[in-house]
Design an enzyme around this catalytic site. Sequence first.
Site, PDB file in Angstrom:
ATOM      1  CD  GLU A  30      -3.074   0.723   2.222  1.00 45.30           C
ATOM      2  OE1 GLU A  30      -3.082  -0.381   2.809  1.00 45.30           O
ATOM      3  OE2 GLU A  30      -3.928   1.603   2.369  1.00 45.30           O
ATOM      4  N   GLY A  31       0.598   2.172  -0.858  1.00 43.23           N
ATOM      5  CA  GLY A  31       1.354   3.420  -0.897  1.00 43.23           C
ATOM      6  C   GLY A  31       0.468   4.569  -0.472  1.00 43.23           C
ATOM      7  CG  ASP A  71       8.619  10.899  -6.609  1.00 47.82           C
ATOM      8  OD1 ASP A  71       9.494  11.346  -5.824  1.00 47.82           O
ATOM      9  OD2 ASP A  71       7.616  10.275  -6.223  1.00 47.82           O
TER      10      ASP A  71
HETATM   11  P1  ADP Z   1       4.749   3.787  -2.764  1.00 41.75           P
HETATM   12  O1  ADP Z   1       5.430   4.378  -3.964  1.00 41.75           O
HETATM   13  O2  ADP Z   1       4.266   4.789  -1.785  1.00 41.75           O
HETATM   14  O3  ADP Z   1       5.509   2.642  -2.152  1.00 41.75           O
HETATM   15  P2  ADP Z   1       3.003   2.308  -4.516  1.00 41.75           P
HETATM   16  O4  ADP Z   1       1.547   2.510  -4.570  1.00 41.75           O
HETATM   17  O5  ADP Z   1       3.771   2.617  -5.730  1.00 41.75           O
HETATM   18  O6  ADP Z   1       3.406   3.164  -3.292  1.00 41.75           O
HETATM   19  O7  ADP Z   1       3.342   0.826  -4.106  1.00 41.75           O
HETATM   20  C1  ADP Z   1       2.971   0.256  -2.866  1.00 41.75           C
HETATM   21  C2  ADP Z   1       3.653  -1.092  -2.664  1.00 41.75           C
HETATM   22  O8  ADP Z   1       3.140  -2.060  -3.571  1.00 41.75           O
HETATM   23  C3  ADP Z   1       5.140  -1.063  -2.945  1.00 41.75           C
HETATM   24  O9  ADP Z   1       5.897  -0.725  -1.837  1.00 41.75           O
HETATM   25  C4  ADP Z   1       5.411  -2.509  -3.392  1.00 41.75           C
HETATM   26  O10 ADP Z   1       5.574  -3.327  -2.251  1.00 41.75           O
HETATM   27  C5  ADP Z   1       4.154  -2.894  -4.081  1.00 41.75           C
HETATM   28  N1  ADP Z   1       4.232  -2.735  -5.539  1.00 41.75           N
HETATM   29  C6  ADP Z   1       4.064  -1.591  -6.239  1.00 41.75           C
HETATM   30  N2  ADP Z   1       4.172  -1.782  -7.555  1.00 41.75           N
HETATM   31  C7  ADP Z   1       4.436  -3.096  -7.726  1.00 41.75           C
HETATM   32  C8  ADP Z   1       4.678  -3.939  -8.878  1.00 41.75           C
HETATM   33  N3  ADP Z   1       4.665  -3.442 -10.115  1.00 41.75           N
HETATM   34  N4  ADP Z   1       4.911  -5.237  -8.669  1.00 41.75           N
HETATM   35  C9  ADP Z   1       4.928  -5.741  -7.408  1.00 41.75           C
HETATM   36  N5  ADP Z   1       4.728  -5.021  -6.292  1.00 41.75           N
HETATM   37  C10 ADP Z   1       4.477  -3.701  -6.428  1.00 41.75           C
END
Ligand code: ADP
Length: 337
Positions: free
Chosen positions: A15-16, A133
Amino acid sequence: DEVRKQFKTGAKLGEGTYAIVYSGHYKSDPSSLVAIKKIKVNQDYKDGIAMDAIREIKFLSELDHPNIIKLHAVFSTKDQNISLVLEHLPLGDIETLWKTHSISYSPADIKAWANMLAQAVWFCHENYVLHRDIKGNNLLIAADGTVKLADFGLARSFADPGRPMTYNVITRFYRPPELLLGARHYGGGVDVWSMGVVIAELAIREWFLPSNTDFEQLVAIYDVFGTPTEDSWPGVSQFEFYTPPDDSSVPAPANGTGPSHRATSPSQSTQSSIKRPQPLTYWRQRFPLLGEDGIDLIRGMLTLDPRKRLSAREVLEHRYWTNAPRPTKKEDLPRQG
Ligand code: ADP
């Protein structure tokens, strides 16, 4: 709806700030893993977040490169949210890599990761896209070890040089001095600076330029690179947030007319705010894993004046990449798990 029905959503991956990411696959082929990024709705920010998602869609769909995350599809969910179907990148990110001390890595490994990042940034800039970013946390690692630049939410085209841009972009530790000073016209140099910070962190396995505020960030930068002057960076004093250095502790030039009227107390002289750049010995001590070539490269990327900073193309032309050690082949890179 048609698009949404092509995919099966599985377990939550993470989750981001503005999205929840799930594992998933094409229903037609359960072995074809994808990541489904569901953009969070927050009533207050709905428009802004939707804009971020739309930017991400726009830029990702235009960029096709092995070191840039692939966007498979976009669909809207039942509750009017947007979901992005992205390449599945299961081996974590570059920040986790340097933080995980059970993983050891070599100068050749750093060179391989840094080169994949440099290729991605070069490709963005060739296509008039600023990422804005770049940070370890946005550099995800594919199952085969390939580094891929992700999170294009802040990306924008720089094809329109006349239009002022916001300076409040890029996570603080990676933000270049021109943005901290309030520049509204900037170019690819902002991404090159961020890339330099990422490579530095990989080499030292700690934050390179940490800070708690935007002002402290400038101080952290000046501690390493020195205070910019009109000589070293023509035009720097014109920026909105530029503060002239307090030079009261710098002795006046001796001119034979007796004691300087600017003689200062010891306490003042320790507060000198004009800083000199760190010498080469500092770089050699702190960045042994980069070698002389790597040090020269990141110093070129981390030049205060964006006009003197290396471009992404010049980064790729640097001797660091071709001199020994050769970058590790991606299948031989250390990995998590
Ligand atoms: P943030 O950039 O704040 O970490 P994101 O929404 O980009 O938030 O991603 C949240 C989490 O989801 C990441 O920390 C990662 O663990 C996972 N994640 C993101 N994109 C991918 C992907 N393409 N494949 C696998 N896991 C992903």
